[in-house]
Enzyme design. Structure first.
Site, PDB file in Angstrom:
ATOM      1  N   TYR A  31      30.684  35.544  41.090  1.00  0.00           N
ATOM      2  CA  TYR A  31      30.993  35.327  39.677  1.00  0.00           C
ATOM      3  C   TYR A  31      29.799  35.636  38.786  1.00  0.00           C
ATOM      4  CZ  TYR A  31      35.582  33.313  40.565  1.00  0.00           C
ATOM      5  OH  TYR A  31      36.898  33.140  40.926  1.00  0.00           O
ATOM      6  N   GLU A  45      38.858  27.484  43.970  1.00  0.00           N
ATOM      7  CA  GLU A  45      38.780  28.237  45.225  1.00  0.00           C
ATOM      8  C   GLU A  45      38.103  27.429  46.322  1.00  0.00           C
ATOM      9  OE1 GLU A  45      37.010  31.877  43.829  1.00  0.00           O
ATOM     10  OE2 GLU A  45      38.761  32.229  42.542  1.00  0.00           O
TER      11      GLU A  45
END
Length: 402
Positions: free
Chosen positions: A94, A136
């Protein structure tokens, strides 16, 4: 985020609606130029066909529109998270993506990208990244909590390779360690990773599990793609057909996906598939039959002809052994003197009896995007509650129907 920062993000909505794909295309080009190693993580086939750029543009737009309350996007974010865990995406990814996304906003918008706007989008992105990484991690934790569960990539051996039709072949995947495989919810998929010599890259692809949970193996059923100028997607599928044989080992990630069977209740279920779209529905139907469920189950499938019709005998067997299973098969090309129970042409729900539209019936649709949209809209026209219609589009999600 401050109120002012949220307003700045919302102010970019008109630009995202008009130029979102331009922005995401620039973003991917930038990221793969600076971080070419990520080409082994991302599906390069979806870069070629622009599906990934479109899907990301739609996701960024939706996030900007709902920046006041991003929680309403959780069904969408869950779908993205399911795909991410199947690709072994981790929090550190990310940071890389965020850096390139903010830089792309600056480069595409030019002078309009003020320091205040870039700071607002940085805060917004970091907020989204935290939401996604947390979700996640929860999905990863659930995977490893299952008996035999794992995260990341694990070697599986192809113990059987079975030709189901002229186009579709099934691969029976057993864990190399010889232990059990964790159960999954019918409808879920696996990611398979192969080295693709044509691109000199490792490439992941998702394939629906086409059998019911059994604790021993997973089965995927893969369509061979025709033509010589193939997207990378077709290259992977054809490599499975042409070069992966019984006894070979391939890398597989744990089952994932949110297009799953609702096993509760006793209301009727209708499965509607086109071509290889039947694979997740095969898992659902087999699971219901194995469970002894007496719910009325209608199988509606369309393909080109009998040669490409995979699982034909299996469906006929299930219908013959279970009075609550009914099938309706459509061939777009029907030979003269063909079977009496075939429908000629594309799948047409209007040719079927009204009993498949009884109240509380649930519908599961899988196939090409146009196929899904056609039948979704047909069901809605017939008064079916949208909440009872479930569908899965193969590849990045670009359909917005519900």
């Amino acid at each position: 985020m401050t109120k002012e920062q949220k307003e700045l993000v919302k102010a970019t909505v008109p630009v995202l609606k008009e130029h979102g794909v331009l922005l995401t295309t620039h973003f991917y080009n930038r990221m793969f130029t600076h971080n070419p190693e990520l080409k082994n993580v991302f599906n390069m086939g979806n870069q070629q066909n622009s599906k990934q750029q479109t899907a990301l543009a739609m996701a960024v737009l939706a996030y900007a529109e709902h920046i006041e309350n991003p929680g309403v996007l959780m069904p969408v974010l869950d779908g993205i998270g399911q795909k991410h865990t199947s690709l072994d995406i981790r929090p550190e990814h990310y940071a890389i993506v965020g850096g390139h996304l903010i830089a792309s906003i600056s480069e595409v918008l030019g002078d309009a990208a003020t320091p205040e706007l870039l700071e607002a989008w940085t805060v917004a992105y970091n907020q989204l990244a935290a939401i996604m990484a947390g979700h996640e991690q929860n999905l990863y934790s659930k995977q490893v909590a299952k008996k035999g569960g794992w995260t990341g990539w694990r070697p599986f051996v192809v113990k059987q390779k079975v030709k189901e039709s002229t186009e579709i072949t099934s691969f029976y995947l057993f864990p190399t360690h010889g232990g059990v495989v964790p159960d999954f919810t019918p409808g879920q998929f696996l990611s398979v990773r192969l080295f693709l010599p044509e691109l000199n890259l490792l490439q992941p692809r998702q394939y629906s599990i086409s059998s019911a949970p059994n604790g021993e193996y997973y089965r995927i059923s893969v369509k061979r793609e025709a033509g010589t100028e193939l997207f990378a997607d077709g290259m992977i599928s054809n490599r499975l057909h042409n070069f992966v044989n019984e006894g070979d080992i391939i890398e597989v990630s744990a089952p994932a996906g949110g297009f799953v069977l609702n096993g509760d209740g006793d209301h009727p279920i209708v499965f509607i598939s086109g071509g290889v779209g039947q694979t997740p529905l095969m898992s659902m139907l087999e699971s219901l039959i194995k469970s002894g469920s007496k719910r009325p189950k209608t199988w509606i499938h369309g393909c080109r002809d009998k040669n490409v019709h995979a699982f034909k005998e299996v469906i006929e067997h299930w219908e013959g052994k279970n009075e609550e299973v009914k099938k309706h098969i459509f061939y777009s090309e029907v030979e003269e003197g063909g079977a009496d129970d075939l429908y000629a042409g594309w799948v047409d729900l209007n040719q079927l009896s009204d009993e498949i539209f009884e109240p509380n019936t649930e519908y599961y649709i899988c196939g090409p995007a146009g196929f899904i949209e056609l039948h979704y809209r047909e069901l809605v026209k017939k008064g079916i509650d949208k909440q009872l219609i479930h569908f899965e589009e193969f590849g990045p999600q670009t359909l917005q129907l519900n």
